[in-house]
Design an enzyme around this catalytic site. Structure first.
Site, mmCIF file in Angstrom:
data_model
loop_
_atom_site.group_PDB
_atom_site.id
_atom_site.type_symbol
_atom_site.label_atom_id
_atom_site.label_comp_id
_atom_site.label_asym_id
_atom_site.label_seq_id
_atom_site.Cartn_x
_atom_site.Cartn_y
_atom_site.Cartn_z
ATOM 1 N N LYS A 102 -23.646 -6.156 -9.637
ATOM 2 C CA LYS A 102 -24.943 -6.685 -10.078
ATOM 3 C C LYS A 102 -26.044 -5.738 -9.624
ATOM 4 C CE LYS A 102 -24.119 -10.665 -11.925
ATOM 5 N NZ LYS A 102 -24.554 -10.930 -13.287
ATOM 6 N N ASP A 110 -24.932 -9.213 -23.487
ATOM 7 C CA ASP A 110 -24.415 -10.475 -22.951
ATOM 8 C C ASP A 110 -25.413 -11.566 -23.362
ATOM 9 O OD1 ASP A 110 -23.354 -12.576 -21.539
ATOM 10 O OD2 ASP A 110 -23.560 -11.726 -19.558
ATOM 11 N N ASP A 138 -24.650 -4.840 -14.204
ATOM 12 C CA ASP A 138 -25.261 -5.953 -14.926
ATOM 13 C C ASP A 138 -26.626 -6.245 -14.320
ATOM 14 O OD1 ASP A 138 -25.874 -8.221 -16.320
ATOM 15 O OD2 ASP A 138 -24.043 -9.319 -15.823
ATOM 16 N N LYS A 140 -18.584 -14.786 -23.405
ATOM 17 C CA LYS A 140 -18.360 -15.903 -22.488
ATOM 18 C C LYS A 140 -18.112 -17.143 -23.344
ATOM 19 C CE LYS A 140 -21.269 -14.635 -18.480
ATOM 20 N NZ LYS A 140 -21.053 -13.219 -18.469
ATOM 21 N N GLU A 143 -24.976 -3.944 -18.470
ATOM 22 C CA GLU A 143 -25.309 -5.137 -19.277
ATOM 23 C C GLU A 143 -26.794 -5.433 -19.168
ATOM 24 O OE1 GLU A 143 -23.006 -8.806 -18.354
ATOM 25 O OE2 GLU A 143 -21.363 -7.441 -17.832
HETATM 26 O O1 LIG Z 1 -18.452 -10.572 -16.178
HETATM 27 C C1 LIG Z 1 -17.925 -10.532 -15.047
HETATM 28 O O2 LIG Z 1 -17.315 -9.538 -14.628
HETATM 29 C C2 LIG Z 1 -18.016 -11.685 -14.088
HETATM 30 C C3 LIG Z 1 -18.908 -12.796 -14.508
HETATM 31 C C4 LIG Z 1 -20.382 -12.502 -14.343
HETATM 32 O O3 LIG Z 1 -20.752 -11.395 -14.001
HETATM 33 C C5 LIG Z 1 -21.319 -13.533 -14.621
HETATM 34 C C6 LIG Z 1 -20.893 -14.819 -14.873
HETATM 35 C C7 LIG Z 1 -21.804 -15.862 -15.061
HETATM 36 C C8 LIG Z 1 -23.147 -15.640 -14.913
HETATM 37 C C9 LIG Z 1 -23.656 -14.379 -14.368
HETATM 38 O O4 LIG Z 1 -23.816 -14.543 -12.977
HETATM 39 C C10 LIG Z 1 -22.762 -13.183 -14.623
HETATM 40 C C11 LIG Z 1 -23.212 -12.441 -15.880
HETATM 41 O O5 LIG Z 1 -24.407 -12.422 -16.168
HETATM 42 O O6 LIG Z 1 -22.437 -11.846 -16.617
HETATM 43 MG MG LIG Z 2 -23.911 -10.490 -17.765
#
Ligand SMILES: O=C(O)CCC(=O)C1=CC=C[C@@H](O)[C@@H]1C(=O)O
Ligand SMILES: [Mg+2]
Length: 320
Positions: free
Chosen positions: A131, A211, A159, A233, A188
């Site tokens: 992140k 995303d 991300d 997702k 991302e």
């Molecule tokens: O995508 C991944 O590797 C793990 C999941 C992840 O990063 C996330 C899951 C859910 C919400 C967020 O915190 C985050 C994202 O933004 O992609």
């Molecule tokens: Mg993301």
């Protein structure tokens, strides 16, 4: 005879878990259990606060309406509530054997924490997700530079969850050597708007992945300069049919598709690992969120040491 049962779960999250600027102490959701003769199928319905538009109560109402139709012999017709449609459709796919059993449990490690812990964790890893955007952009740039310099085999997915203005994104990039940027698989959602993210990708040479943008009205999957991947997702997108259609469109446009967690329980995550093995083989998943939880639910994730809560511990909230 068709039977459906809904269970409610609450799973504590590790202290300090932050989802989009808010601290979250626990994850709540529903498990759907379908039975038809000897066949059984499970699904998870868990809107993600801060990301899903619907509340858990709205999702539950939509699932119950869908289950009543199914129980009376009808088919699945989507409600338009993403988490309800995902959970119900994946339970049906399990019941009918449409969702293959084979799973891809290798997932990209999701990294947090101080730089020293990161070095230890990432040594020897080919790919990790980090992140950015939570602290100063300059600090993020320096950390990425340090990691890529010190670990020459490492590639990173980053991300930013749309945190940066164009200027902040530039500050980040200024601290990452252009020669090392090729090892950033994608970043991302760097900027607050898709237009700014596109411009940043082209200017910096750091590819973007969609995303949040992919869930906005008017989003179209297409090949465009600087965009390499689409994060999917399912809990935030909708039914299995909608997820399949989105994946097909992205693959046809030449984008890499990453099946990613919405912080589901171990039951939901194992289904996403099966979905990935089936529909996005060879694309490393983003499912490393179980470590945010204090327990697993009903089905274990291979290798996890977390305690497993069985069905008998769940609270039944509705059945038909
Ligand atoms: O995508 C991944 O590797 C793990 C999941 C992840 O990063 C996330 C899951 C859910 C919400 C967020 O915190 C985050 C994202 O933004 O992609
Ligand atoms: Mg993301």
């Amino acid at each position: 005879m068709r039977r459906a049962t809904l269970y409610r779960y609450q799973l504590p999250l590790v202290p300090g878990t932050v989802l989009r600027d808010r601290r979250v102490a626990e994850r709540e959701g529903l498990l759907v259990q379908l039975r038809h003769g000897a066949a059984e199928g499970w699904g998870e319905v868990a809107p993600l606060p801060g990301f899903s538009a619907e509340t858990l109560a709205e999702a539950q109402a939509a699932v119950q309406a869908g289950l009543r139709v199914w129980q009376a012999g009808g088919g699945f017709s989507g409600s338009g509530v993403p988490s309800a449609d995902w959970g119900l459709s994946i339970a049906l796919a399990e019941l009918t054997g449409t969702l293959p059993e084979a799973a891809d449990f290798t997932t990209v490690p999701l990294c947090h924490g101080d730089p020293d812990a990161l070095f230890a964790r990432l040594a020897g890893q080919p790919l990790a997700k980090m992140k950015v955007g939570l602290y100063e952009a300059v600090r993020d740039g320096m950390l990425v530079q340090l990691l890529l310099e010190a670990l020459p085999d490492l590639h990173l997915r980053l991300d930013a969850n749309r945190s940066w203005t164009p200027e902040k994104a530039r500050q980040f990039a200024r601290y990452v050597d252009p020669a090392l940027r090729a090892r950033i698989a994608f970043l991302e959602e760097p900027c607050r708007t898709p237009q700014a993210s596109r411009a940043f990708a082209q200017e910096s040479g750091i590819p973007t992945a969609w995303d949040e943008s992919a869930r906005e009205a008017g989003f179209r999957v297409q090949a465009e300069p600087g965009v390499t991947a689409l994060v999917v997702k399912p809990m935030l997108l909708g039914s299995l049919a909608q997820v399949q259609a989105r994946i097909r469109e992205a693959q046809a446009a030449g984008l890499a598709v990453v099946i990613s967690s919405s912080v589901e329980s171990s039951l939901g995550l194992t289904q996403l690992a099966r979905l990935a093995a089936w529909l996005t083989p060879g694309s490393a998943t983003g499912l490393d969120t179980l470590s945010l939880m204090a327990a697993q639910l009903v089905r274990p994730w291979p290798g996890s040491a977390l305690p497993l809560r069985p069905v008998a511990d769940l609270q039944e909230v509705w059945s038909c």
